[in-house]
Design a protein around this motif. Structure first.
Motif, PDB file in Angstrom:
ATOM      1  N   PHE A 102       8.475   7.325   0.313  1.00 17.57           N
ATOM      2  CA  PHE A 102       7.400   6.343   0.431  1.00 17.57           C
ATOM      3  C   PHE A 102       7.866   4.962  -0.012  1.00 17.57           C
ATOM      4  O   PHE A 102       7.519   3.943   0.605  1.00 17.57           O
ATOM      5  CB  PHE A 102       6.187   6.780  -0.392  1.00 17.57           C
ATOM      6  CG  PHE A 102       5.369   7.860   0.262  1.00 17.57           C
ATOM      7  CD1 PHE A 102       4.623   7.569   1.400  1.00 17.57           C
ATOM      8  CD2 PHE A 102       5.336   9.147  -0.243  1.00 17.57           C
ATOM      9  CE1 PHE A 102       3.861   8.554   2.023  1.00 17.57           C
ATOM     10  CE2 PHE A 102       4.586  10.129   0.368  1.00 17.57           C
ATOM     11  CZ  PHE A 102       3.847   9.840   1.507  1.00 17.57           C
ATOM     12  N   GLY A 120       2.151   1.879  -3.343  1.00 14.05           N
ATOM     13  CA  GLY A 120       1.084   2.461  -4.152  1.00 14.05           C
ATOM     14  C   GLY A 120       0.962   3.959  -3.950  1.00 14.05           C
ATOM     15  O   GLY A 120       0.696   4.705  -4.905  1.00 14.05           O
ATOM     16  N   ILE A 121       1.163   4.430  -2.709  1.00 12.78           N
ATOM     17  CA  ILE A 121       1.102   5.869  -2.436  1.00 12.78           C
ATOM     18  C   ILE A 121       2.176   6.607  -3.228  1.00 12.78           C
ATOM     19  O   ILE A 121       1.941   7.706  -3.758  1.00 12.78           O
ATOM     20  CB  ILE A 121       1.257   6.132  -0.927  1.00 12.78           C
ATOM     21  CG1 ILE A 121       0.025   5.627  -0.171  1.00 12.78           C
ATOM     22  CG2 ILE A 121       1.457   7.626  -0.650  1.00 12.78           C
ATOM     23  CD1 ILE A 121       0.143   5.718   1.334  1.00 12.78           C
ATOM     24  N   ALA A 122       3.373   6.014  -3.316  1.00  8.64           N
ATOM     25  CA  ALA A 122       4.460   6.646  -4.070  1.00  8.64           C
ATOM     26  C   ALA A 122       4.063   6.850  -5.528  1.00  8.64           C
ATOM     27  O   ALA A 122       4.285   7.926  -6.111  1.00  8.64           O
ATOM     28  CB  ALA A 122       5.728   5.790  -3.975  1.00  8.64           C
ATOM     29  N   CYS A 149       0.490  -2.273  -7.446  1.00 17.55           N
ATOM     30  CA  CYS A 149       0.664  -2.228  -5.985  1.00 17.55           C
ATOM     31  C   CYS A 149      -0.649  -2.397  -5.247  1.00 17.55           C
ATOM     32  O   CYS A 149      -0.729  -3.136  -4.251  1.00 17.55           O
ATOM     33  CB  CYS A 149       1.335  -0.913  -5.580  1.00 17.55           C
ATOM     34  SG  CYS A 149       3.041  -0.739  -6.151  1.00 17.55           S
ATOM     35  N   ILE A 150      -1.709  -1.730  -5.710  1.00 19.16           N
ATOM     36  CA  ILE A 150      -3.001  -1.790  -5.015  1.00 19.16           C
ATOM     37  C   ILE A 150      -3.606  -3.189  -5.125  1.00 19.16           C
ATOM     38  O   ILE A 150      -4.137  -3.737  -4.141  1.00 19.16           O
ATOM     39  CB  ILE A 150      -3.968  -0.735  -5.593  1.00 19.16           C
ATOM     40  CG1 ILE A 150      -3.433   0.680  -5.318  1.00 19.16           C
ATOM     41  CG2 ILE A 150      -5.353  -0.911  -4.989  1.00 19.16           C
ATOM     42  CD1 ILE A 150      -3.183   0.982  -3.867  1.00 19.16           C
ATOM     43  N   LEU A 199       0.899   1.869  -9.992  1.00 18.60           N
ATOM     44  CA  LEU A 199      -0.078   2.097  -8.920  1.00 18.60           C
ATOM     45  C   LEU A 199      -1.075   0.947  -8.868  1.00 18.60           C
ATOM     46  O   LEU A 199      -1.369   0.403  -7.788  1.00 18.60           O
ATOM     47  CB  LEU A 199      -0.800   3.425  -9.158  1.00 18.60           C
ATOM     48  CG  LEU A 199      -2.028   3.700  -8.286  1.00 18.60           C
ATOM     49  CD1 LEU A 199      -1.655   3.747  -6.813  1.00 18.60           C
ATOM     50  CD2 LEU A 199      -2.702   5.011  -8.718  1.00 18.60           C
ATOM     51  N   TYR A 217       9.048  10.689  -3.564  1.00 21.95           N
ATOM     52  CA  TYR A 217       8.821   9.347  -4.115  1.00 21.95           C
ATOM     53  C   TYR A 217       9.668   8.317  -3.379  1.00 21.95           C
ATOM     54  O   TYR A 217       9.161   7.277  -2.944  1.00 21.95           O
ATOM     55  CB  TYR A 217       9.161   9.334  -5.611  1.00 21.95           C
ATOM     56  CG  TYR A 217       9.320   7.942  -6.188  1.00 21.95           C
ATOM     57  CD1 TYR A 217       8.217   7.190  -6.569  1.00 21.95           C
ATOM     58  CD2 TYR A 217      10.586   7.372  -6.339  1.00 21.95           C
ATOM     59  CE1 TYR A 217       8.359   5.911  -7.085  1.00 21.95           C
ATOM     60  CE2 TYR A 217      10.740   6.095  -6.852  1.00 21.95           C
ATOM     61  CZ  TYR A 217       9.630   5.370  -7.228  1.00 21.95           C
ATOM     62  OH  TYR A 217       9.775   4.101  -7.727  1.00 21.95           O
ATOM     63  N   LEU A 277       0.944   6.817  -6.719  1.00 22.07           N
ATOM     64  CA  LEU A 277      -0.209   7.706  -6.780  1.00 22.07           C
ATOM     65  C   LEU A 277       0.266   9.158  -6.848  1.00 22.07           C
ATOM     66  O   LEU A 277      -0.254   9.962  -7.641  1.00 22.07           O
ATOM     67  CB  LEU A 277      -1.097   7.495  -5.559  1.00 22.07           C
ATOM     68  CG  LEU A 277      -2.301   8.439  -5.427  1.00 22.07           C
ATOM     69  CD1 LEU A 277      -3.261   8.252  -6.593  1.00 22.07           C
ATOM     70  CD2 LEU A 277      -3.024   8.203  -4.096  1.00 22.07           C
ATOM     71  N   PHE A 278       1.256   9.483  -6.035  1.00 20.42           N
ATOM     72  CA  PHE A 278       1.812  10.834  -6.055  1.00 20.42           C
ATOM     73  C   PHE A 278       2.381  11.172  -7.435  1.00 20.42           C
ATOM     74  O   PHE A 278       2.102  12.239  -8.003  1.00 20.42           O
ATOM     75  CB  PHE A 278       2.902  10.970  -4.991  1.00 20.42           C
ATOM     76  CG  PHE A 278       3.851  12.108  -5.232  1.00 20.42           C
ATOM     77  CD1 PHE A 278       3.439  13.422  -5.123  1.00 20.42           C
ATOM     78  CD2 PHE A 278       5.162  11.850  -5.609  1.00 20.42           C
ATOM     79  CE1 PHE A 278       4.305  14.476  -5.376  1.00 20.42           C
ATOM     80  CE2 PHE A 278       6.049  12.887  -5.854  1.00 20.42           C
ATOM     81  CZ  PHE A 278       5.614  14.203  -5.752  1.00 20.42           C
ATOM     82  N   GLY A 328       0.820  -1.211   0.000  1.00 18.89           N
ATOM     83  CA  GLY A 328       0.000   0.000   0.000  1.00 18.89           C
ATOM     84  C   GLY A 328       0.852   1.257   0.000  1.00 18.89           C
ATOM     85  O   GLY A 328       0.540   2.240  -0.694  1.00 18.89           O
ATOM     86  N   LEU A 329       1.955   1.248   0.761  1.00 17.33           N
ATOM     87  CA  LEU A 329       2.849   2.402   0.799  1.00 17.33           C
ATOM     88  C   LEU A 329       3.520   2.618  -0.560  1.00 17.33           C
ATOM     89  O   LEU A 329       3.707   3.762  -0.992  1.00 17.33           O
ATOM     90  CB  LEU A 329       3.904   2.192   1.889  1.00 17.33           C
ATOM     91  CG  LEU A 329       3.375   2.226   3.330  1.00 17.33           C
ATOM     92  CD1 LEU A 329       4.433   1.717   4.302  1.00 17.33           C
ATOM     93  CD2 LEU A 329       2.954   3.643   3.712  1.00 17.33           C
TER      94      LEU A 329
END
Length: 534
Positions: free
Chosen positions: A449, A404-406, A515-516, A512, A446, A408-409, A401-402
């Motif tokens: 995360f 994925g945040i990278a 990862c999700i 993304l 990036y 997403l940004f 999930g973390l």
């Protein structure tokens, strides 16, 4: 202990009670860990230092030396990177069958050293020698990958064996996190070596560094007659900036490429030195390190047939759990190792590197590993003391999930900036490119995360494998974990392909989604994995 308490007060403002300061001792003073941990980590640090010098520049080096396009260079990189981890299965099998982990590790260091020696020889690539010279370069990369396969997993197996002693077993996770920090000490220093030596050699020859100029030189030397006026103007403008003073352009381009790549070849000499240091450290301490197979044979002698049957069933269940985790790890490494491919290209193209070479950005990740690992250990220790310990499978799910945040940004930022594909961007005028460059903070955020995600997955994955693996298969099982990395690395070329063919937000959106989806699957398996590995 006084120093530990002072450090704790400084960081946490007396948040911990006096008896809780003890949790910081393994971090600061490495107590409560076996004596062999630090020597093994130092040997691994030397090897990683030599490797990361080469890894930081490999894709850009293949482009600048042989004039390869980025898709071809990253394809070679992907196969090389995958080979490192696939061959760890071979290295683990050899060590398990020969019962000679230490000898296999020494052989790996020697083979890698020879590969770096070949890379360190500076030979100018021309139309007449490019084919065989590229072949020799690929052979050198194979030797490095094979040597790494003999070395990497088997050293990790020995570290895991250190914690089979009941005295240290509770410190297994933090031990591998400390081991991981030493890996990244080499990683944080190494990316500075190649750019430093390259720039030094360019300056010594009256030239200066520019990341885009080698590709323009190759284009001019191969298709000078068909270059557009805009490209020719860009070429002459950059040539003047990097040291051109009126000589014939084809002669200057050839000379610049020779000097540019010779500087990189010299950096591989530092890799050779690092390998020899690693070999020396290991030879000095190998007598004090355990031999996994030999100890396993001693333990096996005391088991009854019924106990062996029960153990075989438990091992089978644990191996199923291991393979489930490996399946998710594939997609993490596929996303994470873009730092050497599409993220290197992004740093070169879309980030202002006028004062910092793009390769140096690869040092950000290991720097964060070193800084954040103590905090992660504290977090896990605090949760454990409160009875809220997070299992390894759950940590891996959170890590995905973390990651994925990278991405997403990056997706949102690239959409906001209106970034085109890498190919379209490089075709723009220099003025248009300058208007689209982002600041260094984008890469820093990036990598922050992605590093936290890595700390939730990689070192704890090594610890997990060392715990569930049968004692007579320690090397092979560590090779399986690295093999999962290999499968992910075989797909690395996908990132640069999308990066150059579509607006770059599309590439980040793909990672993304990976990862999700992986996070969702991992959370769905958590209870089963926790039950099997309890």
């Amino acid at each position: 202990k006084k120093l530990t308490r002072l450090f704790a007060k400084t960081l946490f403002y007396r948040k911990f009670a006096p008896d809780q300061y003890q949790i910081l001792i393994p971090i600061i003073m490495f107590k409560n860990h076996p004596k062999g941990l630090i020597p093994a980590a130092l040997s691994n640090m030397g090897e990683r230092f030599g490797y990361y010098i080469m890894n930081a520049v490999l894709v850009l080096f293949l482009c600048s030396k042989f004039g390869l396009n980025e898709e071809t260079s990253t394809l070679i990189y992907s196969f090389f990177y995958a080979g490192i981890y696939v061959l760890s299965l071979v290295g683990g099998y050899i060590a398990d069958k020969t019962c000679n982990y230490k000898g296999t590790i020494i052989s790996g260091l020697l083979v890698m050293t020879f590969g770096y020696v070949i890379l360190a020889i500076p030979i100018l690539a021309t139309e007449g020698n490019t084919s065989w010279l590229l072949t020799v370069t690929c052979v050198a990369l194979f030797l490095i990958a094979f040597g790494n396969g003999l070395f990497k997993g088997n050293l990790q197996a020995i570290v895991g064996q250190l914690y089979d002693n009941p005295k240290y077993s509770s410190q297994r996770d933090s031990g591998f996190q400390i081991f991981y920090v030493f890996i990244n000490i080499g990683g944080v220093l190494a990316p500075f070596v190649a750019p430093m030596l390259r720039s030094w050699w360019l300056n010594a020859n009256g030239m200066s560094y520019n990341a885009s100029f080698p590709a323009m030189c190759h284009e001019y030397l191969s298709v000078a007659d068909s270059m557009t006026d805009e490209n020719m103007n860009n070429l002459y403008a950059l040539a003047t900036a990097v040291g051109h003073h009126g000589e014939e352009m084809s002669e200057f381009c050839t000379r610049y490429l020779d000097v540019f790549n010779t500087g990189i070849h010299y950096s591989f000499i530092a890799s050779v030195a690092a390998m020899l240091i690693s070999l020396t450290v290991f030879l000095c301490v190998k007598k004090g390190l355990p031999s996994p197979v030999r100890q396993a044979a001693t333990e096996d002698a005391g088991y009854t047939q019924e106990e062996k049957t029960a153990m075989a069933k438990e091992i089978k269940q644990r191996m199923y759990a291991l393979f489930a985790v490996l399946g998710i790890a594939i997609f993490f490494w596929f996303s994470f190792h873009q730092n050497g491919t599409s993220m290197s290209l992004f740093a070169r193209d879309f980030v202002d590197t006028s004062t910092i070479a793009p390769e140096i950005w690869q040092a950000v990740n290991p720097f964060f590993v070193i800084v954040l690992t103590p905090l992660i250990i504290l977090l896990f220790s605090s949760l454990s003391r409160k009875g809220k310990e997070i299992s390894t499978p759950r940590k891996i799910a959170i890590g995905m999930g973390l990651a994925g945040i990278a991405y997403l940004f990056l997706t949102i930022y690239s959409l906001y900036m209106g970034y085109p594909s890498g190919t379209e961007f490089r075709a723009l005028s220099e003025a248009a490119k300058a208007g689209l460059l982002s600041g260094p903070w984008v890469l820093i955020l990036y990598y922050f995360f992605m590093t936290v995600a890595e700390l939730f997955i990689s070192p704890l994955g090594l610890s997990f494998v060392s715990k569930v693996a049968p004692k007579h298969m320690q090397g092979l099982c560590q090779g399986l974990w690295l093999g999962a990395t290999a499968v992910g690395n075989l797909m690395l070329w996908i990132g640069p392909l999308i990066y150059n063919k579509a607006p770059i937000w599309v590439a980040w959106a793909v990672f993304l989604a990976v990862c999700i989806i992986s996070m969702g699957i991992m959370f769905a398996m958590v209870k089963w994995l926790e039950r099997v590995t309890k």
